[in-house]
Design a protein around this motif. Structure first.
Motif, mmCIF file in Angstrom:
data_model
loop_
_atom_site.group_PDB
_atom_site.id
_atom_site.type_symbol
_atom_site.label_atom_id
_atom_site.label_comp_id
_atom_site.label_asym_id
_atom_site.label_seq_id
_atom_site.Cartn_x
_atom_site.Cartn_y
_atom_site.Cartn_z
ATOM 1 N N VAL A 103 6.488 -13.132 5.543
ATOM 2 C CA VAL A 103 5.640 -12.282 4.707
ATOM 3 C C VAL A 103 5.021 -11.169 5.554
ATOM 4 C CG1 VAL A 103 3.656 -12.228 3.146
ATOM 5 C CG2 VAL A 103 5.114 -14.283 3.255
ATOM 6 N N ASP A 104 5.422 -9.938 5.262
ATOM 7 C CA ASP A 104 4.879 -8.773 5.981
ATOM 8 C C ASP A 104 3.648 -8.264 5.232
ATOM 9 O OD1 ASP A 104 4.655 -6.688 7.787
ATOM 10 O OD2 ASP A 104 6.055 -5.378 6.703
ATOM 11 N N THR A 105 2.539 -8.143 5.914
ATOM 12 C CA THR A 105 1.329 -7.643 5.248
ATOM 13 C C THR A 105 0.951 -6.270 5.801
ATOM 14 O OG1 THR A 105 -0.168 -8.676 6.853
ATOM 15 C CG2 THR A 105 0.472 -10.011 4.938
ATOM 16 N N PHE A 160 0.819 -1.222 0.000
ATOM 17 C CA PHE A 160 0.000 0.000 0.000
ATOM 18 C C PHE A 160 0.842 1.256 0.000
ATOM 19 C CE2 PHE A 160 -3.450 -2.695 1.766
ATOM 20 C CZ PHE A 160 -4.341 -2.458 0.734
ATOM 21 N N ARG A 161 1.854 1.246 0.847
ATOM 22 C CA ARG A 161 2.645 2.468 1.016
ATOM 23 C C ARG A 161 4.094 2.178 0.655
ATOM 24 N NH1 ARG A 161 3.263 3.366 6.338
ATOM 25 N NH2 ARG A 161 2.855 1.174 6.743
ATOM 26 N N ALA A 162 4.688 3.098 -0.083
ATOM 27 C CA ALA A 162 6.104 2.964 -0.419
ATOM 28 C C ALA A 162 6.911 2.937 0.878
ATOM 29 C CB ALA A 162 6.553 4.111 -1.309
ATOM 30 N N GLU A 168 9.995 0.497 2.265
ATOM 31 C CA GLU A 168 11.293 1.026 2.694
ATOM 32 C C GLU A 168 11.621 0.632 4.131
ATOM 33 O OE1 GLU A 168 10.838 5.098 1.384
ATOM 34 O OE2 GLU A 168 10.920 4.174 -0.603
ATOM 35 N N GLN A 169 10.588 0.644 4.962
ATOM 36 C CA GLN A 169 10.791 0.277 6.370
ATOM 37 C C GLN A 169 11.303 -1.163 6.467
ATOM 38 O OE1 GLN A 169 7.137 0.225 8.589
ATOM 39 N NE2 GLN A 169 8.167 0.015 10.582
ATOM 40 N N LEU A 170 10.734 -2.042 5.662
ATOM 41 C CA LEU A 170 11.165 -3.445 5.688
ATOM 42 C C LEU A 170 12.579 -3.578 5.111
ATOM 43 C CD1 LEU A 170 9.928 -6.137 6.643
ATOM 44 C CD2 LEU A 170 9.384 -6.630 4.268
HETATM 45 MG MG LIG Z 1 4.185 -2.582 8.756
#
Ligand SMILES: [Mg+2]
Ligand SMILES: Nc1nc2c(ncn2[C@@H]2O[C@H](COP(=O)(O)OP(=O)(O)OP(=O)(O)O)[C@@H](O)[C@H]2O)c(=O)[nH]1
Length: 323
Positions: free
Chosen positions: A210-212, A162-164, A168-170
């Motif tokens: 898997v980060d959702t 959803f969000r760039a 980037e955080q991951l």
């Molecule tokens: Mg998150």
């Protein structure tokens, strides 16, 4: 390639204590948990100060447990159980009752204590879900380190498309852990997850995480999207996902139980990660979860740093809860 032996990631406490350095580390972490839950502990502890064993004691305990987010059902259960213990042990002073309450809480929480086992499948695919801001991405970062410490190779899937900023955080966590990441600009979360599991298989990774994106159980289309991610992961690997984790913010009180129920119905949860227990969380909600929807707690988070993730231990948690 021979399959690696299953790694027991949540070795019981006695095994850890044999190693002095590990024991010290564990103690540091326990202190953090205790500090986080101190307000709860103070509330419950106050009940026992200069107290007699009488109805007033049980009434005050009831209030203290409810205030600690234990919920009505678990509170009733604990008080009944405690009365039985007090009778059987013929307890005569309040300090004894407090110890018996610690035992009662330990026994209630015990079924939640279960290790996350990896190594049975290569890769072990772990899907991570939860409401917005619960601590999913941070926990994945910490879990990656935890797994790497156990010698496992990890591949991250940035299925929060959803969000760039989320990607980037991951990426930052991936860099910190020097692991690979599958991510796609503007991609579809199911497609990213499929690619990651396929890549994980091809590259012989031990774990794919898997980060959702965060979502509320009331956002039905987003809950459907989670179902789809799970389905598509199964297409990439018929045995996957092997674990479906829900991350819950320890501060959400009784709503955490509602989240466990809703995500469990949608996804079939295999485990929980409870975060932010270093802050103002009251912790009692684990009693409610144990009583009403006992999904194992694999890890608890006690801070924002890489090392602030620990395996859940029922006894320790009960002791921390009572201050
Ligand atoms: Mg998150
Ligand atoms: N104090 C504390 N803060 C935490 C903990 N875990 C996560 N946080 C913080 O909580 C905030 C949200 O964490 P994220 O990991 O981005 O949460 P998320 O569930 O991935 O959020 P979305 O992807 O936006 O739904 C960040 O500021 C984290 O640093 C914890 O155990 N303790």
């Amino acid at each position: 390639m021979p399959a690696p032996a299953p790694a027991d990631l949540a070795a019981p406490l006695p095994a850890l204590i044999t190693d002095a350095a590990m024991a010290a580390e564990r103690k540091g972490w326990f202190d953090k948990l205790k500090t986080g839950l101190r307000k709860t502990g103070t509330g419950i502890q106050a009940v026992f100060v200069n107290a007699q064993i009488d109805d007033a004691l049980y009434e005050e305990l009831e209030s203290a447990l409810l205030m600690a987010d234990a919920g009505v059902k678990a509170t009733e259960y604990l008080l009944d159980d405690l009365r039985g213990r007090v009778k059987r042990q013929m307890a005569t002073d309040a300090a004894q009752v407090k110890r018996l309450l610690a035992d009662a809480i330990t026994d209630l929480l015990q079924p939640l204590e279960k290790p996350l086992v990896i190594g049975q499948f290569t890769p072990t695919v772990i899907m991570v879900a939860g409401v917005n801001g619960a601590g999913k991405t941070t926990s994945i970062g910490k879990l990656t380190k935890h797994l790497a410490n156990e010698g496992a190779s990890v591949l991250l899937a940035a299925a929060d498309t959803f969000r760039a900023a989320a990607r980037e955080q991951l990426l930052v966590w991936a860099d910190r852990n020097t692991v690979e990441i599958v991510s796609q600009e503007g991609g579809d979360p199911s497609a990213v997850s499929f690619d990651a599991v396929t890549a994980g298989k091809a590259r012989g990774k031990d774990v794919v995480l898997v980060d959702t994106a965060g979502r509320l159980p009331t956002q039905l289309h987003l809950m459907d999207e989670l179902r789809k991610i799970k389905r598509v992961v199964t297409k990439a690997d018929a045995t996957a996902p092997h674990e479906v984790l829900l991350v819950i913010d320890g501060n959400t009180g009784q709503n955490a139980l509602a989240q466990v129920r809703a995500f469990d119905e949608t996804l079939g949860l295999t485990g929980l990660v409870v975060t932010k227990l270093d802050g103002t969380a009251k912790g009692g909600v684990l009693c409610a979860i144990a009583r009403e929807r006992p999904v194992p707690v694999y890890f608890i988070g006690v801070g924002e740093k890489l090392e602030d993730l620990e395996t859940f231990n029922a006894r320790e948690f009960a002791l921390a809860l009572l201050g």
